[in-house]
Design an enzyme around this catalytic site. Structure first.
Site, PDB file in Angstrom:
ATOM      1  N   SER A 148       0.846  -1.193   0.000  1.00 59.69           N
ATOM      2  CA  SER A 148       0.000   0.000   0.000  1.00 59.69           C
ATOM      3  C   SER A 148       0.875   1.234   0.000  1.00 59.69           C
ATOM      4  O   SER A 148       1.983   1.239   0.558  1.00 59.69           O
ATOM      5  CB  SER A 148      -0.902   0.021   1.236  1.00 59.69           C
ATOM      6  OG  SER A 148      -1.555   1.269   1.371  1.00 59.69           O
ATOM      7  N   TYR A 161      -2.552  -0.541   9.985  1.00 58.26           N
ATOM      8  CA  TYR A 161      -2.646  -0.954   8.588  1.00 58.26           C
ATOM      9  C   TYR A 161      -1.308  -0.754   7.877  1.00 58.26           C
ATOM     10  O   TYR A 161      -0.809  -1.660   7.195  1.00 58.26           O
ATOM     11  CB  TYR A 161      -3.737  -0.150   7.882  1.00 58.26           C
ATOM     12  CG  TYR A 161      -3.841  -0.430   6.401  1.00 58.26           C
ATOM     13  CD1 TYR A 161      -4.392  -1.627   5.949  1.00 58.26           C
ATOM     14  CD2 TYR A 161      -3.389   0.487   5.461  1.00 58.26           C
ATOM     15  CE1 TYR A 161      -4.488  -1.899   4.587  1.00 58.26           C
ATOM     16  CE2 TYR A 161      -3.480   0.232   4.100  1.00 58.26           C
ATOM     17  CZ  TYR A 161      -4.026  -0.965   3.671  1.00 58.26           C
ATOM     18  OH  TYR A 161      -4.109  -1.232   2.324  1.00 58.26           O
TER      19      TYR A 161
END
Length: 253
Positions: A148, A161
């Site tokens: 990500s 995350y």
């Protein structure tokens, strides 16, 4: 330039029933590979992907797999072994670790269960999926794990995350060293803000508009944009690319 050809290859794509994973399955299958894809709960969506691939002359098979459950990785590769035995294929040529979950919570609100859930699905499952794949991967196989942009550009609420995806990058870098002697290339792709149901469920419309404005292209990424980057890395064109981290973000970073 003609599309890379993957004819005769077997690919495993986790989280392949929606969003980026769905686009990856479709692109890899269109290039000629047979695809085993996983889904967590939405069997209908998974069957739709299989049907879409078949409608375009490809082959795909869906396997239910909840990476939040201990032993899911072994269950996935038991199904892969059955497929290999039934088809006589030598092994797996492509592994794409795409399955993951998003979470955005201020540090003060993150519970231990939140932490464990995100780390289990996004990091631990990738590690043990790769471990399970080791004895099934053919020489000169390709491994791509989806990270990500948050690992380089984390916003408030993304601590856990971003950390889970950072772990994926480090697993991949180490694996590229271990597997290089077999000709196996291991890389990661970091999508920028991509227009998927998961992203729209975790980011406000205002934030999405701001992210689109900040890209060089002036728009959000699309699942097929990310799938194109993955297709490049699993193709014969990228045999000398390993241990690399590719940002597919439209110039955001």
């Amino acid at each position: 330039m003609t599309q890379p050809q993957l004819t005769g290859q077997l690919a495993v794509v986790t989280g392949g029933s929606r969003g980026i994973g769905r686009a990856i399955v479709r692109r890899i299958a269109a290039a000629g590979a047979e695809v085993v894809l996983t889904y967590r709960a939405d069997e209908v969506a998974a069957k739709q992907v299989v049907a879409e691939v078949a409608a375009h002359g490809g082959r795909a098979h869906a396997v239910q797999c909840d990476f939040g459950v201990r032993g899911a990785e072994a269950g996935l590769f038991a199904a892969v072994d059955e497929h290999l035995a039934a088809t006589g294929a030598a092994g797996v040529d492509i592994l794409v670790n795409n399955a993951g979950i998003a979470m955005s919570k201020p540090l003060a609100e993150v519970t231990e269960d939140d932490y464990d859930t995100v780390m289990t699905v996004n990091a631990k499952a990738v590690f043990f999926t790769l471990q399970q794949a080791l004895t099934r991967l053919n020489d000169n196989a390709r491994v791509v794990s989806i990270s990500s942009i948050s690992t380089s550009w984390a916003t408030g609420g993304e601590a856990v995350y971003a950390a889970s995806k950072s772990a994926v990058e480090q697993f991949s870098r180490a694996a590229s060293r271990e597997l290089g002697k077999r000709g196996i290339a291991v890389n990661t792709v970091a999508p920028g803000v991509t227009d998927t149901d998961m992203v729209r469920g975790s980011i406000s419309d205002d934030m999405l508009q701001d992210a689109a404005y900040m890209t060089s292209m002036g728009r959000l990424g699309l699942p097929d944009d990310i799938a194109g980057a993955v297709l490049l890395l699993v193709s014969p064109l990228a045999g000398w690319l390993t241990g690399q981290h590719l940002r597919a973000d439209g110039g955001l970073m």
